[in-house]
Write an enzyme that holds these catalytic residues in place. Structure first.
Site, PDB file in Angstrom:
ATOM      1  N   TYR A 146       0.817  -1.213   0.000  1.00  0.00           N
ATOM      2  CA  TYR A 146       0.000   0.000   0.000  1.00  0.00           C
ATOM      3  C   TYR A 146       0.849   1.261   0.000  1.00  0.00           C
ATOM      4  O   TYR A 146       0.438   2.292  -0.499  1.00  0.00           O
ATOM      5  CB  TYR A 146      -0.901   0.041   1.236  1.00  0.00           C
ATOM      6  CG  TYR A 146      -2.170  -0.752   1.125  1.00  0.00           C
ATOM      7  CD1 TYR A 146      -2.139  -2.111   0.875  1.00  0.00           C
ATOM      8  CD2 TYR A 146      -3.403  -0.139   1.281  1.00  0.00           C
ATOM      9  CE1 TYR A 146      -3.299  -2.844   0.791  1.00  0.00           C
ATOM     10  CE2 TYR A 146      -4.577  -0.865   1.204  1.00  0.00           C
ATOM     11  CZ  TYR A 146      -4.522  -2.216   0.970  1.00  0.00           C
ATOM     12  OH  TYR A 146      -5.673  -2.931   0.892  1.00  0.00           O
ATOM     13  N   LYS A 195       3.636 -15.328   2.656  1.00  0.00           N
ATOM     14  CA  LYS A 195       3.876 -16.066   1.409  1.00  0.00           C
ATOM     15  C   LYS A 195       5.383 -16.322   1.345  1.00  0.00           C
ATOM     16  O   LYS A 195       6.084 -15.896   0.424  1.00  0.00           O
ATOM     17  CB  LYS A 195       3.349 -15.254   0.221  1.00  0.00           C
ATOM     18  CG  LYS A 195       3.319 -15.991  -1.106  1.00  0.00           C
ATOM     19  CD  LYS A 195       2.249 -17.063  -1.193  1.00  0.00           C
ATOM     20  CE  LYS A 195       2.381 -17.841  -2.495  1.00  0.00           C
ATOM     21  NZ  LYS A 195       1.475 -19.010  -2.566  1.00  0.00           N
ATOM     22  N   ASP A 227      -2.385 -18.482   0.819  1.00  0.00           N
ATOM     23  CA  ASP A 227      -3.374 -19.193  -0.017  1.00  0.00           C
ATOM     24  C   ASP A 227      -4.035 -20.305   0.790  1.00  0.00           C
ATOM     25  O   ASP A 227      -5.251 -20.515   0.738  1.00  0.00           O
ATOM     26  CB  ASP A 227      -2.744 -19.717  -1.322  1.00  0.00           C
ATOM     27  CG  ASP A 227      -1.405 -20.405  -1.110  1.00  0.00           C
ATOM     28  OD1 ASP A 227      -0.857 -20.374   0.008  1.00  0.00           O
ATOM     29  OD2 ASP A 227      -0.891 -20.997  -2.090  1.00  0.00           O
ATOM     30  N   ASP A 251      -6.013  -7.237   4.245  1.00  0.00           N
ATOM     31  CA  ASP A 251      -7.178  -6.625   3.591  1.00  0.00           C
ATOM     32  C   ASP A 251      -8.080  -7.722   3.021  1.00  0.00           C
ATOM     33  O   ASP A 251      -9.289  -7.744   3.250  1.00  0.00           O
ATOM     34  CB  ASP A 251      -6.686  -5.697   2.468  1.00  0.00           C
ATOM     35  CG  ASP A 251      -7.838  -5.058   1.717  1.00  0.00           C
ATOM     36  OD1 ASP A 251      -8.800  -4.617   2.382  1.00  0.00           O
ATOM     37  OD2 ASP A 251      -7.799  -5.014   0.471  1.00  0.00           O
ATOM     38  N   ASP A 255     -11.862  -9.419   4.697  1.00  0.00           N
ATOM     39  CA  ASP A 255     -13.157  -9.463   3.993  1.00  0.00           C
ATOM     40  C   ASP A 255     -13.695 -10.890   3.984  1.00  0.00           C
ATOM     41  O   ASP A 255     -14.884 -11.124   4.186  1.00  0.00           O
ATOM     42  CB  ASP A 255     -13.010  -8.997   2.530  1.00  0.00           C
ATOM     43  CG  ASP A 255     -13.368  -7.522   2.366  1.00  0.00           C
ATOM     44  OD1 ASP A 255     -13.129  -6.750   3.312  1.00  0.00           O
ATOM     45  OD2 ASP A 255     -13.887  -7.150   1.285  1.00  0.00           O
TER      46      ASP A 255
HETATM   47  C1  IPM Z   1     -10.267  -1.607   4.077  1.00  0.00           C
HETATM   48  C2  IPM Z   1     -10.524  -1.037   2.706  1.00  0.00           C
HETATM   49  C3  IPM Z   1      -9.387  -0.095   2.346  1.00  0.00           C
HETATM   50  C4  IPM Z   1      -8.101  -0.892   2.365  1.00  0.00           C
HETATM   51  C5  IPM Z   1      -9.579   0.623   0.995  1.00  0.00           C
HETATM   52  C6  IPM Z   1     -10.891   1.382   0.946  1.00  0.00           C
HETATM   53  C7  IPM Z   1      -8.432   1.509   0.646  1.00  0.00           C
HETATM   54  O1  IPM Z   1     -10.658  -2.048   1.779  1.00  0.00           O
HETATM   55  O2  IPM Z   1     -10.231  -0.814   5.038  1.00  0.00           O
HETATM   56  O3  IPM Z   1     -10.127  -2.816   4.191  1.00  0.00           O
HETATM   57  O4  IPM Z   1      -7.767  -1.568   1.395  1.00  0.00           O
HETATM   58  O5  IPM Z   1      -7.419  -0.846   3.384  1.00  0.00           O
HETATM   59 MG    MG Z   2     -10.710  -3.996   2.634  1.00  0.00          MG
END
Ligand code: IPM
Ligand code: MG
Length: 365
Positions: A146, A195, A227, A251, A255
Site C-alpha cells: 500500500y 507467502k 493461499d 485486507d 473481507d
Molecule cells: C479496508 C478497505 C481499504 C483498504 C480501501 C478502501 C483503501 O478495503 O479498510 O479494508 O484496502 O485498506
Molecule cells: Mg478492505
C-alpha cells in the site's frame, strides 16, 4: 473526564451510521458522567467536493489533536467521475490511507465472530465447519504494498506498472508484539500468515515474528501460507484465534473472514498506534446504493464505538455495556434488512440505534 472525539461520517451510508453511534456515545456520557465533545470532520468524497482533496492537513491535525476518531466510510460509486477520474492520490480512499499513515496507526484489529443470534446467516452453516468461531485479524496497516512506490511508465514500448512491497524489521516487530499481546488475553494462539515460499518480505516477516514469539512462551505460534489460510478460513474457521498478517493479505483475509460470519454489517474495527489515539470504523464500506434509505445496519459502527471506549478512552465498563445492549436487541429479534430472517422484526437504521440506546438504560451498568 472530558474526551474529544473526532467524528468523520464520510460518504454513502457513513453519516447515517455515525449518527446512530453518536446516540450511543451520548447515552454513555449520560450514564457515566463523562463528557464527550465532538468535532465533525470531512474526509473522502465529501472533502473532495468541499476542498478539492480527500483529506486536508487541517482535518488531519484536528484528528491528531483528539482522543479518538470515529469514522463511517468513504468512497462512492466507481462510476462517479467527479471523484474517480483523477489521480489515485486524490480519490476518496486515498484520504483513508493518508489518515492511517498520518496518525501512525500501524495495527488494524478486525474481529470476526460468529454471533450466536445470527448463526443462520453464516454461509457455511450446513457444512461441518459451521461451528462457532471467534477470530481477531491483526493486520499491519501502514506498510507493505500500500505504501511502497507506485508508478506507471512505458518500458520498451509497453505500459508497465510497478508497486513496491517493502517492510523493515521494526514495522514487523511492532505489529507482531501487538498480536501476541492480544493473543495473551484470548486463547493464546497466533497464526502468522505470509507467502514465505515466494517473497523475501514474507521470509523476513516469519523470522521477526519467530523472534517476538520468544517473549511470549505461553502463546502458541503457527505459520501459514496465505493461499492455504484463505482455504482454511472456509474449511475450518474455528481453528483460528489471532491471525497476524501484512497489509494486503490482511485486507483480503479480513473481507473473507467477515463474510463467513454472514453479517459484514456487524463487524467493527480499530486502528491503533503506539499511544492511545485510535481510529474506529466498521469493516464494511460506504454502500452508496442504499445511502439515504434508512436501511443500513448501524451495528458495526456502534460496536466500533465500543472499541473506541475500550481502547482509546479505557472505559471498559462502558464498552461492555454497549456490547451487551447490542446482544440484548439481537436476542429480542430485531434486525435491519441485511440480517433479517423469518420470524424476526425488521427495523430501520434509526430504529436499531434507538433500540440499542434504550437497551443501555435497562442493562446493568
Ligand atoms: C479496508 C478497505 C481499504 C483498504 C480501501 C478502501 C483503501 O478495503 O479498510 O479494508 O484496502 O485498506
Ligand atoms: Mg478492505
Amino acid at each position: 473526564m472530558e474526551y474529544k472525539i473526532a467524528l468523520i461520517p464520510g460518504d454513502g451510508i457513513g453519516p447515517e451510521i455515525v449518527g446512530e453511534a453518536k446516540k450511543i456515545l451520548d447515552r454513555v456520557a449520560e450514564i457515566s458522567g463523562h463528557t464527550f465533545t465532538y468535532e465533525k470532520l470531512l474526509m473522502g468524497g465529501c472533502s473532495i467536493d468541499a476542498y478539492g482533496e480527500p483529506l486536508t492537513a487541517e482535518t488531519l491535525a484536528k484528528a491528531k489533536a483528539s482522543d479518538a476518531v470515529l469514522l463511517g466510510a468513504v468512497g462512492g460509486k466507481v462510476g462517479n467521475s467527479r471523484w474517480y477520474d483523477v489521480a489515485p492520490s486524490l480519490r476518496p480512499e486515498a484520504g483513508l490511507l493518508a489518515i492511517r499513515k498520518g496518525l501512525e496507526l500501524f495495527a488494524n484489529v478486525r474481529p470476526a465472530r460468529l454471533m450466536p443470534q445470527l448463526a443462520d446467516a453464516c454461509p457455511l452453516k450446513d457444512s461441518v465447519s459451521g461451528n462457532a468461531f471467534d477470530i481477531v485479524i491483526m493486520r499491519e496497516l501502514t506498510g507493505g504494498l500500500y505504501f511502497g512506490t507506485h508508478k506507471t511508465e512505458t518500458v520498451g514500448g509497453l505500459r508497465t506498472a510497478t508497486d513496491v512491497l517493502v517492510y523493515n524489521e521494526e514495522e514487523i516487530r511492532r505489529i507482531a508484539v501487538r498480536a501476541f499481546e492480544v493473543a495473551q488475553k484470548r486463547r493464546k494462539h497466533v497464526t502468522s500468515v505470509d507467502k514465505a515460499n515466494v517473497l523475501d518480505s514474507s521470509r523476513l516477516w516469519r523470522s521477526v515474528v519467530a523472534e517476538v514469539a520468544k517473549d511470549y512462551p505461553d502463546v502458541q505460534l503457527d505459520n501459514m501460507l496465505v493461499d492455504n489460510c484463505a482455504m482454511q478460513l472456509v474449511m475450518n474457521p474455528g481453528q483460528f484465534d489471532v491471525i497476524l498478517t501484512e497489509n494486503m493479505f490482511g485486507d483480503i483475509l479480513s473481507d473473507e473472514a467477515s463474510m463467513i460470519t454472514g453479517s459484514i454489517g456487524m463487524l467493527p474495527s480499530a486502528s491503533l498506534g503506539s499511544g492511545s489515539l485510535g481510529l474506529y470504523e466498521p469493516t464494511h464500506g460506504s454502500a452508496p446504493d442504499i445511502a439515504g434509505t434508512n436501511t443500513a445496519n448501524p451495528i458495526a459502527t456502534i460496536l466500533s464505538a465500543a472499541m473506541l471506549l475500550r481502547y482509546s478512552l479505557s472505559l471498559d465498563k462502558e464498552a461492555d455495556l454497549v456490547e451487551r445492549s447490542v446482544d440484548h436487541v439481537l436476542d429480542a429479534g430485531y434486525r435491519t434488512p441485511d440480517i433479517w430472517s423469518e420470524g424476526c422484526t425488521k427495523v430501520s437504521t434509526t430504529q436499531m440505534g434507538d433500540l440499542i440506546t434504550d437497551a443501555m438504560l435497562k442493562e446493568e451498568y
